[in-house]
Design a protein around this motif. Structure first.
Motif, short mmCIF file in Angstrom:
data_model
loop_
_atom_site.label_atom_id
_atom_site.label_comp_id
_atom_site.label_asym_id
_atom_site.label_seq_id
_atom_site.Cartn_x
_atom_site.Cartn_y
_atom_site.Cartn_z
N TYR A 1 17.09 43.18 -1.55
CA TYR A 1 16.04 43.95 -2.22
C TYR A 1 16.58 45.31 -2.68
O TYR A 1 16.30 45.76 -3.81
N ALA A 2 17.36 45.95 -1.79
CA ALA A 2 17.91 47.26 -2.15
C ALA A 2 18.87 47.15 -3.31
O ALA A 2 18.87 47.98 -4.24
N GLY A 3 19.73 46.13 -3.28
CA GLY A 3 20.68 45.94 -4.39
C GLY A 3 19.99 45.67 -5.71
O GLY A 3 20.36 46.21 -6.75
N VAL A 4 18.96 44.81 -5.66
CA VAL A 4 18.21 44.50 -6.87
C VAL A 4 17.51 45.75 -7.41
O VAL A 4 17.52 46.02 -8.62
N ALA A 5 16.93 46.54 -6.51
CA ALA A 5 16.26 47.77 -6.94
C ALA A 5 17.26 48.75 -7.54
O ALA A 5 17.00 49.36 -8.59
#
Length: 558
Positions: free
Chosen positions: A353-357
């Motif tokens: 999720y953090a990488g996608v954000a």
């Protein structure tokens, strides 16, 4: 000196005046008497100054309040330089107005200069003033007390900080770090931070046994029995125990009927997987049957019976908890492995999720930047582009080079070049001053050359252009195209411009590179001044640099 400009229309023809003509003339007499002429005076406070001192050049115009008056704008006083144009002073009285406009002028070279006639426009009609002769003297230096020193040589000046997007690198990276810190905080806050749980969330995290007892306690304190809401009371009572059995005993209790659920419990007790006594199962069956009668047959039991049934369910929950056999060591290991795998999966999901954000924010920022500045500009900003960095230099160098001087503004200072004149050239050339900057990457160069000749002849622009093209061809240039135009500086000095394209050789490449060039030539009796710029074909940043340098060129031809 005072100049008065008047304009009166007067028809002296001897044509015959008709009665209608004389009537109209008589009616116009009052208006003719009111119309007054506009007057103008121009003056300077002094005609002699020293280098760097200022003179006050003043216009005084007296006109009707309805007249439109336009004063000179910009550097129209060359060879003197306008330092400041003061605000126009206006005085109105009796339908007339007096306008006073003052300009501060100066000059930094000694000599005698003439301020050219200036144009004043009154009611769309132009009037020209007289010129003024201004003497600029040098500042006397007392050589008896002031020591004289040799001219110092060129010194290397430390470069300013590397710039990205026009900002010093430390400010740019500070902003980047601040954005990354804000992004990291947002990821932590929304994905990794242990949020404050609500009471319902805390209750949901309790073990099934503790949660069942807590819900039974809450049911005991409810007002269902007092309000004769037995259906709701028994519905919650059976839901609590059925949910507990599903989670703790792993039996499908919520979808089973009373008989089906009791049968499953009896089978588990017979198999030994649930050490539950028959009396407890019978008691549980009796409570479930009472609940079915209340829910479906609308039976209303005594309040004491309802309360006793709740206690029976609580007893069943406790006995069921005690009847569950302790998990084996293998089951405990499997449970721990499952929980560890579940935690690892959650961590992986958080990082995904953090990488996608983060990727989304980066792509969004790039998209906005490309939409505003263009893909090429963003690419060159991220990957770096030498001429782009030159164009965005905060402090361009404005200086005069050679003698007679050529004043230009460049991204970098031009360095003096040693010029060895051939023997045949020494017979005609008295002195050569050459200055140049060459980019370490590509074809971008800026050069200034001032030639002083022994004979005071007029400069030969055409011969200089032909010599330049021959010199380029001798160094390997090919397919040179050329165009020639007249060129005028902003100060009004006229010269020649030669420009075109071709294939040129550069030291770091064995192949010829497609490029463009522009040469500006000026001169007077006995001297020739040249400014030359070359750049890579298709380099938009170099094109802008060349235009900016072209607009800064200033020369003196006397």
């Amino acid at each position: 000196m005072r100049q008065v400009f008047t304009h009166i229309n007067n028809n002296r023809s001897a044509t015959k005046r008709t009665p209608l003509f004389w009537l109209l003339a008589f009616c116009m007499l009052p208006f003719i008497g009111l119309a007054q002429e506009a007057t103008m005076a121009v003056s300077v406070d002094t005609t002699q100054i020293r280098i760097g001192e200022q003179i006050q050049y003043s216009f005084t115009v007296e006109a009707d309040t309805t007249d439109l008056v336009h004063f000179p704008e910009g550097q129209t006083f060359s060879p003197l330089e306008m330092v400041e144009a003061f605000t126009t002073d206006t005085v109105k009285a009796n339908g007339r107005m007096t306008l006073e406009k003052v300009y501060a002028l100066t000059q930094f070279d000694s000599g005698a200069y003439t301020i050219p006639p200036q144009r004043i426009q009154i009611n769309e009609k132009a009037f020209m003033t007289d010129s003024f002769r201004i003497a600029v003297g040098t500042v006397a230096v007392d050589t008896t007390t002031q020591k004289m020193y040799d001219i110092k040589g060129l010194q290397e000046v430390s470069k300013g900080p590397w710039r990205i997007w026009g900002l010093p690198w430390y400010i740019f990276f500070g902003i980047v770090l601040a954005v990354l810190a804000a992004l990291a905080f947002g990821i932590y806050y929304f994905f990794f931070r242990k949020k404050q749980l609500t009471e319902a969330e805390k209750e949901a995290l309790l073990p099934p046994y503790d949660r069942a007892l807590l819900e039974l306690k809450r049911l005991e304190n409810s007002r269902y029995i007092i309000q004769d809401e037995y259906k709701k009371y028994y519905s919650e009572l059976t839901d609590i125990v059925r949910s507990y059995l599903e989670e703790e005993v792993n039996v499908s209790a919520m979808e089973s009927t009373t008989d089906e659920l009791i049968t499953k419990l009896e089978m588990m007790a017979d198999a030994g997987s649930l050490d539950l006594e028959n009396d407890t199962i019978k008691q549980f069956k009796q409570v479930l049957q009472t609940a079915d009668l209340v829910k479906f047959a609308k039976r209303k039991p005594e309040s004491s019976v309802a309360e006793q049934d709740r206690k029976h369910i609580e007893h069943i929950v406790v006995k069921t908890k005690e009847a569950i056999p302790e998990p084996t060591e293998e089951e405990l290991q499997q449970t721990e492995a499952y929980l560890a795998e579940l935690a690892a999966k959650r961590r992986r999901n958080y990082w995904i999720y953090a990488g996608v954000a983060g990727l989304f924010l980066i792509l969004a920022g790039l998209g906005i930047a490309m939409a505003k500045y263009g893909a090429t500009y963003v690419k060159d900003t991220i990957l770096g582009h030498h001429t782009k960095e030159l164009l965005e230099e905060k402090d361009w160098v404005s200086s005069s080079y050679g003698f007679p001087p050529v004043h230009i503004s460049t991204p970098k200072v031009l360095v003096r070049q040693k010029v060895e004149l051939p023997a045949e050239a020494k017979a005609a050339i008295l002195d050569v001053n050459a200055f140049m900057y060459r980019s370490s990457v590509g074809l971008f160069t800026v050069g200034v050359i001032s030639n002083t000749y022994k004979a005071e002849t007029e400069p030969d622009f055409q011969g200089a252009i032909e010599g330049l093209l021959a010199e380029l061809e001798s160094k390997g240039a090919k397919n040179i195209t050329t165009k020639q135009d007249e060129f005028t500086t902003q100060a009004g000095v006229t010269g020649a411009k030669c420009y075109g394209s071709g294939k040129f050789a550069v030291p770091e490449s064995d192949e010829l590179i497609r490029g463009k060039y522009a040469v500006y030539l000026f001169g007077g009796k006995g001297f020739l001044q040249q400014v030359m710029i070359t750049w890579l074909d298709g380099d938009e940043y170099a094109e802008e640099i060349a235009k900016r340098i072209e607009g800064s060129i200033d020369v003196k031809t006397e």
